[in-house]
Design an enzyme around this catalytic site. Sequence first.
Site, PDB file in Angstrom:
ATOM      1  CB  CYS A   5      -0.909  -0.008   1.228  1.00 28.42           C
ATOM      2  SG  CYS A   5      -1.770   1.551   1.472  1.00 28.42           S
ATOM      3  CG  ASP A  31      -3.109  14.646  -4.112  1.00 29.48           C
ATOM      4  OD1 ASP A  31      -4.059  13.934  -3.761  1.00 29.48           O
ATOM      5  OD2 ASP A  31      -2.467  14.451  -5.183  1.00 29.48           O
ATOM      6  CG  HIS A  47      -4.339  -0.640   5.080  1.00 30.30           C
ATOM      7  ND1 HIS A  47      -3.849  -0.012   3.968  1.00 30.30           N
ATOM      8  CD2 HIS A  47      -5.415  -1.352   4.668  1.00 30.30           C
ATOM      9  CE1 HIS A  47      -4.582  -0.348   2.915  1.00 30.30           C
ATOM     10  NE2 HIS A  47      -5.550  -1.161   3.322  1.00 30.30           N
ATOM     11  N   GLY A  91     -14.338   6.661  -7.683  1.00 34.77           N
ATOM     12  CA  GLY A  91     -13.090   7.293  -8.096  1.00 34.77           C
ATOM     13  C   GLY A  91     -11.923   7.061  -7.152  1.00 34.77           C
ATOM     14  CG  HIS A  96      -4.198   3.784   3.491  1.00 33.68           C
ATOM     15  ND1 HIS A  96      -3.178   3.088   4.123  1.00 33.68           N
ATOM     16  CD2 HIS A  96      -4.588   4.750   4.367  1.00 33.68           C
ATOM     17  CE1 HIS A  96      -2.966   3.615   5.318  1.00 33.68           C
ATOM     18  NE2 HIS A  96      -3.808   4.636   5.483  1.00 33.68           N
ATOM     19  CG  HIS A  98      -7.263   8.841   0.351  1.00 39.36           C
ATOM     20  ND1 HIS A  98      -7.321   7.500   0.018  1.00 39.36           N
ATOM     21  CD2 HIS A  98      -7.593   9.521  -0.775  1.00 39.36           C
ATOM     22  CE1 HIS A  98      -7.654   7.380  -1.258  1.00 39.36           C
ATOM     23  NE2 HIS A  98      -7.841   8.589  -1.765  1.00 39.36           N
ATOM     24  CG  HIS A 100      -9.223  13.875  -1.737  1.00 42.75           C
ATOM     25  ND1 HIS A 100      -8.196  13.950  -2.660  1.00 42.75           N
ATOM     26  CD2 HIS A 100      -9.695  12.606  -1.818  1.00 42.75           C
ATOM     27  CE1 HIS A 100      -8.068  12.773  -3.276  1.00 42.75           C
ATOM     28  NE2 HIS A 100      -8.969  11.946  -2.786  1.00 42.75           N
TER      29      HIS A 100
HETATM   30  P1  AMP Z   1      -8.287   8.902  -4.780  1.00 40.46           P
HETATM   31  O1  AMP Z   1      -8.434   9.031  -6.258  1.00 40.46           O
HETATM   32  O2  AMP Z   1      -9.424   9.495  -4.001  1.00 40.46           O
HETATM   33  O3  AMP Z   1      -7.969   7.500  -4.354  1.00 40.46           O
HETATM   34  O4  AMP Z   1      -7.045   9.800  -4.394  1.00 40.46           O
HETATM   35  C1  AMP Z   1      -5.733   9.349  -4.370  1.00 40.46           C
HETATM   36  C2  AMP Z   1      -4.881  10.589  -4.319  1.00 40.46           C
HETATM   37  O5  AMP Z   1      -3.593  10.199  -3.910  1.00 40.46           O
HETATM   38  C3  AMP Z   1      -4.743  11.291  -5.664  1.00 40.46           C
HETATM   39  O6  AMP Z   1      -5.208  12.634  -5.534  1.00 40.46           O
HETATM   40  C4  AMP Z   1      -3.248  11.217  -5.931  1.00 40.46           C
HETATM   41  O7  AMP Z   1      -2.752  12.373  -6.560  1.00 40.46           O
HETATM   42  C5  AMP Z   1      -2.679  11.053  -4.534  1.00 40.46           C
HETATM   43  N1  AMP Z   1      -1.377  10.402  -4.464  1.00 40.46           N
HETATM   44  C6  AMP Z   1      -0.987   9.251  -5.081  1.00 40.46           C
HETATM   45  N2  AMP Z   1       0.279   8.961  -4.752  1.00 40.46           N
HETATM   46  C7  AMP Z   1       0.701   9.929  -3.900  1.00 40.46           C
HETATM   47  C8  AMP Z   1       1.923  10.205  -3.214  1.00 40.46           C
HETATM   48  N3  AMP Z   1       2.990   9.393  -3.335  1.00 40.46           N
HETATM   49  N4  AMP Z   1       1.988  11.312  -2.428  1.00 40.46           N
HETATM   50  C9  AMP Z   1       0.928  12.131  -2.305  1.00 40.46           C
HETATM   51  N5  AMP Z   1      -0.254  11.941  -2.917  1.00 40.46           N
HETATM   52  C10 AMP Z   1      -0.371  10.856  -3.717  1.00 40.46           C
END
Ligand code: AMP
Length: 112
Positions: A5, A31, A47, A91, A96, A98, A100
Amino acid sequence: MAEDCIFCRIIKGEIPSNKVYEDDKMVAIHDVAPAAPVHVLLLPKEHTDNVTTAAPELLAYMLGKVKTIAEQTGIAEKGFRVVINTGEEGGQTVNHLHIHVIGGKALGWPPC
Ligand code: AMP
């Protein structure tokens, strides 16, 4: 911790991130591909896949930190958006949980 992950690896420090907040339960990072001038992700340290698998207490705790993060990143006064993408059609690209927190400009609606 889930070995494969990406957010678990960020939390462990194996992958670099730009942290804006950390405590014993969660971290908040910028992000890597921001959708707006401010785009922060709140990640639980333990997790869990998404909002349907997370304990309600954890969700309440993390949502309770949104105000702090918004104030810290300068978007509290003008307003911002809180998003939890969930599952394939929701989307979610990283499995994991999160949250936004997005702001720093006038945001459009609807998002689809
Ligand atoms: P989601 O589409 O809601 O799953 O959002 C995943 C988010 O994780 C996206 O906005 C990506 O830009 C962000 N993301 C993916 N890899 C990383 C990373 N290594 N560091 C920071 N953000 C990330």
